[in-house]
Design a protein around this motif. Structure first.
Motif, PDB file in Angstrom:
ATOM      1  N   ASP A 117       2.630  -8.203 -47.836  1.00  0.00           N
ATOM      2  CA  ASP A 117       1.624  -7.684 -46.892  1.00  0.00           C
ATOM      3  C   ASP A 117       2.303  -7.209 -45.621  1.00  0.00           C
ATOM      4  O   ASP A 117       1.875  -6.260 -44.981  1.00  0.00           O
ATOM      5  N   LEU A 118       3.357  -7.929 -45.235  1.00  0.00           N
ATOM      6  CA  LEU A 118       4.036  -7.686 -43.958  1.00  0.00           C
ATOM      7  C   LEU A 118       5.535  -7.602 -44.183  1.00  0.00           C
ATOM      8  O   LEU A 118       6.068  -8.266 -45.079  1.00  0.00           O
ATOM      9  N   VAL A 119       6.208  -6.810 -43.369  1.00  0.00           N
ATOM     10  CA  VAL A 119       7.678  -6.792 -43.367  1.00  0.00           C
ATOM     11  C   VAL A 119       8.160  -6.816 -41.920  1.00  0.00           C
ATOM     12  O   VAL A 119       7.405  -6.461 -40.999  1.00  0.00           O
ATOM     13  N   THR A 120       9.427  -7.217 -41.734  1.00  0.00           N
ATOM     14  CA  THR A 120      10.029  -7.151 -40.403  1.00  0.00           C
ATOM     15  C   THR A 120      10.936  -5.932 -40.332  1.00  0.00           C
ATOM     16  O   THR A 120      11.443  -5.454 -41.352  1.00  0.00           O
ATOM     17  N   CYS A 121      11.149  -5.453 -39.105  1.00  0.00           N
ATOM     18  CA  CYS A 121      11.877  -4.211 -38.919  1.00  0.00           C
ATOM     19  C   CYS A 121      12.560  -4.236 -37.554  1.00  0.00           C
ATOM     20  O   CYS A 121      11.962  -4.659 -36.564  1.00  0.00           O
ATOM     21  N   HIS A 122      13.809  -3.810 -37.507  1.00  0.00           N
ATOM     22  CA  HIS A 122      14.491  -3.651 -36.219  1.00  0.00           C
ATOM     23  C   HIS A 122      14.041  -2.341 -35.586  1.00  0.00           C
ATOM     24  O   HIS A 122      13.876  -1.335 -36.290  1.00  0.00           O
ATOM     25  N   SER A 123      13.910  -2.337 -34.272  1.00  0.00           N
ATOM     26  CA  SER A 123      13.499  -1.119 -33.571  1.00  0.00           C
ATOM     27  C   SER A 123      14.683  -0.181 -33.334  1.00  0.00           C
ATOM     28  O   SER A 123      14.496   0.980 -32.966  1.00  0.00           O
ATOM     29  N   LEU A 124      15.902  -0.679 -33.565  1.00  0.00           N
ATOM     30  CA  LEU A 124      17.136   0.063 -33.272  1.00  0.00           C
ATOM     31  C   LEU A 124      17.125   1.545 -33.661  1.00  0.00           C
ATOM     32  O   LEU A 124      17.507   2.397 -32.852  1.00  0.00           O
ATOM     33  N   PRO A 125      16.690   1.918 -34.886  1.00  0.00           N
ATOM     34  CA  PRO A 125      16.732   3.343 -35.251  1.00  0.00           C
ATOM     35  C   PRO A 125      15.644   4.179 -34.563  1.00  0.00           C
ATOM     36  O   PRO A 125      15.660   5.406 -34.696  1.00  0.00           O
ATOM     37  N   GLY A 126      14.686   3.547 -33.883  1.00  0.00           N
ATOM     38  CA  GLY A 126      13.615   4.314 -33.233  1.00  0.00           C
ATOM     39  C   GLY A 126      12.481   4.632 -34.196  1.00  0.00           C
ATOM     40  O   GLY A 126      12.360   4.039 -35.271  1.00  0.00           O
ATOM     41  N   LYS A 127      11.647   5.605 -33.808  1.00  0.00           N
ATOM     42  CA  LYS A 127      10.403   5.912 -34.512  1.00  0.00           C
ATOM     43  C   LYS A 127      10.588   6.206 -36.007  1.00  0.00           C
ATOM     44  O   LYS A 127       9.723   5.892 -36.826  1.00  0.00           O
ATOM     45  N   GLY A 128      11.753   6.796 -36.352  1.00  0.00           N
ATOM     46  CA  GLY A 128      11.996   7.196 -37.743  1.00  0.00           C
ATOM     47  C   GLY A 128      11.912   6.046 -38.727  1.00  0.00           C
ATOM     48  O   GLY A 128      11.488   6.217 -39.872  1.00  0.00           O
ATOM     49  N   VAL A 129      12.277   4.857 -38.280  1.00  0.00           N
ATOM     50  CA  VAL A 129      12.265   3.711 -39.196  1.00  0.00           C
ATOM     51  C   VAL A 129      10.815   3.376 -39.583  1.00  0.00           C
ATOM     52  O   VAL A 129      10.522   3.032 -40.728  1.00  0.00           O
ATOM     53  N   LEU A 130       9.895   3.552 -38.636  1.00  0.00           N
ATOM     54  CA  LEU A 130       8.476   3.274 -38.917  1.00  0.00           C
ATOM     55  C   LEU A 130       7.874   4.369 -39.792  1.00  0.00           C
ATOM     56  O   LEU A 130       7.124   4.091 -40.727  1.00  0.00           O
ATOM     57  N   ASP A 131       8.229   5.621 -39.505  1.00  0.00           N
ATOM     58  CA  ASP A 131       7.757   6.726 -40.352  1.00  0.00           C
ATOM     59  C   ASP A 131       8.260   6.538 -41.783  1.00  0.00           C
ATOM     60  O   ASP A 131       7.527   6.762 -42.748  1.00  0.00           O
ATOM     61  N   GLY A 132       9.501   6.087 -41.905  1.00  0.00           N
ATOM     62  CA  GLY A 132      10.079   5.856 -43.229  1.00  0.00           C
ATOM     63  C   GLY A 132       9.332   4.767 -43.981  1.00  0.00           C
ATOM     64  O   GLY A 132       9.053   4.883 -45.174  1.00  0.00           O
ATOM     65  N   LEU A 133       8.975   3.697 -43.281  1.00  0.00           N
ATOM     66  CA  LEU A 133       8.249   2.604 -43.938  1.00  0.00           C
ATOM     67  C   LEU A 133       6.853   3.064 -44.369  1.00  0.00           C
ATOM     68  O   LEU A 133       6.417   2.775 -45.476  1.00  0.00           O
TER      69      LEU A 133
END
Ligand code: BMP
Length: 263
Positions: A117-133
């Protein structure tokens, strides 16, 4: 002030549907305990989850430490999550370019987006990491992310600017339907009542381990550090009676939350 608000009240502020569901689940189940099941064998994990299931709001996995992973295992985990009413968080800490995390989330051996349901993610790469997920989920409306704004281990390289910039990323209008919460260690990071603060590094009987982990008590995590949900790993999993240990942590964490919102 979100620290004084009840989880029921905060559920109305959540922009991410999974965060809303989690706030409501916590209020109904009276649990703000997340247990980290960092064990290498499928059988031992399922056995533990059957004992702790009644006490937790979130089960946190590190699927890549499991030696005998198979698809039936994740089906069993999902069935237990439904039976005992908790959410599953895969602590993958995604940290790459969008295209890579999209594959890591939806494909590969683990197909995380199909069961977590949930995952953790580092903010280091910026917005692209969220778009990718978002791209790696079949339907991201029933998925959520916890962004790391701080870490619990001694000597970590995160500074105040990084934490502040992480919060800006989390609050950005194009992401806030996907961000369920923030992983952090102090009460000033999360101000929006719709975001859930997840705080790891909680143990009753130790203050550190040999590999730079630092622990605080359940009371300190909730009342001083501002945790909404506390993550407990070895404090429970190394206990000779895991069900009793889970119950003890759950009671201490929930009383600390009740006293925080009442005081
Ligand atoms: P333990 O209580 O056994 O130290 O486990 C803590 C868990 O929380 C581990 O699964 C670890 O990966 C995770 N964690 C952490 O300890 N600190 C952080 O800052 C972020 C984490 O996800």
């Amino acid at each position: 002030n979100r620290l004084k608000m009840s989880f029921e009240a905060r559920s109305n502020h959540a922009r991410c549907p999974v965060a809303k569901r989690l706030f409501q689940l916590m209020a109904v189940k009276k649990s703000n305990l997340c247990i980290a099941v960092d064990l290498p064998k499928v059988g031992a994990i399922l056995d533990l989850v059957m004992k702790i299931g009644p006490h937790i709001c979130v089960l946190k996995t590190h699927i890549d430490v499991v030696e005998d992973f198979n698809e039936n295992f994740v089906h069993s985990l999902v069935a237990l999550a439904e039976k005992y009413n908790f959410l599953i968080m895969e602590d993958r800490k995604f940290a790459d370019i969008g295209n890579t995390v999209s594959m890591q989330y939806g494909h590969g051996l683990y197909k995380i987006s199909q069961w977590a349901d949930l995952v953790t993610c580092h903010s280091l790469p910026g917005k692209g990491v969220l778009d990718g997920l978002k791209n790696g989920a079949v339907d991201y409306s029933n998925k959520g992310v916890f962004l790391l704004a701080e870490m619990s281990c001694r000597g970590n390289l995160i500074n105040e600017k990084y934490t502040k910039d992480t919060m800006e990323l989390a609050m950005d209008g194009s992401n806030n339907d996907f961000i369920a919460g923030i992983v952090c260690q102090n009460p000033h990071v999360v101000t929006n009542p719709g975001l859930i603060q997840l705080t790891p590094g909680v143990q009753i009987s130790n203050t550190s381990d040999e590999l730079s982990q630092q622990y605080s008590s359940p009371q300190s995590a909730i009342k001083e550090k501002g945790a909404d949900i506390a993550v407990v790993g070895r404090g429970v999993t190394n206990s000779p009676n895991v069900a009793a240990a889970a119950e003890e942590y759950r009671d201490q964490l929930w009383s600390a939350y009740c006293s925080r919102i009442e005081s």
